[in-house]
Design a protein around this motif. Structure first.
Motif, mmCIF file in Angstrom:
data_model
loop_
_atom_site.group_PDB
_atom_site.id
_atom_site.type_symbol
_atom_site.label_atom_id
_atom_site.label_comp_id
_atom_site.label_asym_id
_atom_site.label_seq_id
_atom_site.Cartn_x
_atom_site.Cartn_y
_atom_site.Cartn_z
ATOM 1 N N LYS A 76 0.794 -1.443 0.225
ATOM 2 C CA LYS A 76 -0.359 0.149 -0.089
ATOM 3 C C LYS A 76 1.090 0.977 -0.048
ATOM 4 O O LYS A 76 0.647 2.454 -0.440
ATOM 5 C CB LYS A 76 -0.979 -0.497 1.354
ATOM 6 C CG LYS A 76 -2.316 -1.341 0.670
ATOM 7 C CD LYS A 76 -3.209 -1.182 2.316
ATOM 8 C CE LYS A 76 -2.037 -1.247 3.486
ATOM 9 N NZ LYS A 76 -3.801 -1.518 4.448
ATOM 10 N N ARG A 77 2.263 1.371 0.616
ATOM 11 C CA ARG A 77 2.756 2.781 0.353
ATOM 12 C C ARG A 77 3.433 2.793 -0.344
ATOM 13 O O ARG A 77 3.676 3.481 -1.315
ATOM 14 C CB ARG A 77 3.809 2.222 1.580
ATOM 15 C CG ARG A 77 5.152 3.050 1.931
ATOM 16 C CD ARG A 77 5.804 2.773 2.742
ATOM 17 N NE ARG A 77 7.102 1.925 1.858
ATOM 18 C CZ ARG A 77 7.623 2.604 0.832
ATOM 19 N NH1 ARG A 77 8.086 4.042 0.971
ATOM 20 N NH2 ARG A 77 8.651 1.885 0.399
ATOM 21 N N VAL A 91 -10.332 6.463 -1.725
ATOM 22 C CA VAL A 91 -9.421 4.762 -2.193
ATOM 23 C C VAL A 91 -9.368 4.278 -3.778
ATOM 24 O O VAL A 91 -10.246 4.547 -4.537
ATOM 25 C CB VAL A 91 -10.198 3.862 -1.491
ATOM 26 C CG1 VAL A 91 -10.093 2.517 -1.750
ATOM 27 C CG2 VAL A 91 -11.472 4.721 -0.059
ATOM 28 N N LYS A 124 -6.635 6.777 -0.081
ATOM 29 C CA LYS A 124 -5.974 5.454 0.734
ATOM 30 C C LYS A 124 -6.405 4.484 0.258
ATOM 31 O O LYS A 124 -6.469 4.806 -0.415
ATOM 32 C CB LYS A 124 -6.455 5.622 2.260
ATOM 33 C CG LYS A 124 -7.616 5.604 1.990
ATOM 34 C CD LYS A 124 -8.477 4.753 3.489
ATOM 35 C CE LYS A 124 -9.982 4.677 2.970
ATOM 36 N NZ LYS A 124 -10.895 4.196 4.680
ATOM 37 N N SER A 145 0.979 4.183 -2.784
ATOM 38 C CA SER A 145 1.241 4.954 -2.489
ATOM 39 C C SER A 145 1.592 6.335 -3.394
ATOM 40 O O SER A 145 1.790 7.586 -3.706
ATOM 41 C CB SER A 145 0.528 6.199 -1.467
ATOM 42 O OG SER A 145 0.157 7.179 -1.044
ATOM 43 N N GLU A 174 -6.165 0.082 -0.026
ATOM 44 C CA GLU A 174 -6.641 -0.418 0.493
ATOM 45 C C GLU A 174 -6.101 -2.378 -0.657
ATOM 46 O O GLU A 174 -5.990 -1.463 -1.357
ATOM 47 C CB GLU A 174 -7.877 -0.316 0.885
ATOM 48 C CG GLU A 174 -8.109 0.717 2.002
ATOM 49 C CD GLU A 174 -9.950 0.842 1.876
ATOM 50 O OE1 GLU A 174 -10.847 -0.079 1.572
ATOM 51 O OE2 GLU A 174 -9.940 1.887 2.939
#
Length: 236
Positions: A91-92, A226, A123, A95, A125
């Motif tokens: 996820k990091r 998201v 964010k 992003s 997910e």
């Protein structure tokens, strides 16, 4: 033909069983260029004509580590038996990839929704297993980032230095992934102040994890705020 391009042609001919067939101005002879050079001294000379060769080769080693090659062709593919990460790291990386490319997105009307989506905050997910991954033709987030990457290196590529065409075509065909090609070419691409040496690192890592096109806006609905991602190891 400049002297460096002529030198690359001579090296390729010396390492070919059919030197008369080599024409360095033919794009095909650029594909897998360095793989075709079997003499170690020639390989070092070939790399040395590029001022940024140490940085590029360091990046190449990271791409080749735990990667597979398609038999008979040589294209590199990620080896997902060895390269995985936990959910939080993935996820990091997604992003970071999106945010790192924000400054080079084309400020066009057709990109307005994606730009607003990014600028307003989002964010990441992990997508549930029952959610279908959208194809790239409808995955607007992927498409906008992909367009930004390709347009950026097309604009800033050093076309006046003919021998860099060899490096460009080699980089593109090594993995058939523009994110990886741009990662490899990044050391010689002109950069503005808001870009860094690490700008393309996250994109290359997504390829490494088999997630190059496996992230998208949830439900393709920007109001969701998201981004979904699903790695291939969760498909099993």
């Amino acid at each position: 033909m400049n002297q460096k391009l002529k030198l690359l042609e001579d090296i390729l001919k010396r390492n070919s069983e059919d030197p008369d067939s080599i024409d360095i101005e033919n794009e095909i002879d650029h594909y897998f260029f360095f793989n075709a050079i079997h003499n170690k001294d020639d390989l070092e000379i070939a790399w040395s004509v590029f001022d940024e060769h140490e940085d590029i080769r360091n990046r190449l080693s990271k791409i080749q580590n735990n990667a597979d090659s398609i038999p008979g062709w040589g294209y590199k593919t990620p080896n997902l038996d060895y390269v995985k990460c936990d959910d939080e790291e993935l996820k990091r990386i997604v992003s970071l990839h999106v945010s790192s490319l924000r400054s080079i997105l084309l400020e066009e009307d057709y990109n307005a929704d994606i730009i607003t989506f990014i600028d307003n905050g989002f964010k990441v997910e992990i997508a549930p297993s029952n959610i279908e991954i959208p194809g790239t033709s409808v995955n607007t987030l992927f498409g906008v980032l992909y367009e930004a990457i390709t347009e950026y290196w097309i604009e800033y590529f050093p076309y006046d230095d003919e021998h860099y065409e060899v490096l460009k075509n080699w980089a593109i065909h090594l993995t058939k992934c523009d994110e990886v090609a741009t990662y490899l070419m990044w050391p010689f691409l002109e950069r503005s102040n808001d870009l860094t040496d690490n700008t393309m690192d996250a994109g290359a890592k997504l390829w490494k994890f088999g997630c190059r096109d496996r992230y998208w806006v949830k439900d393709l609905d920007y109001s969701s705020k998201v981004v979904y991602v699903r790695p291939p190891w969760l498909d099993k």
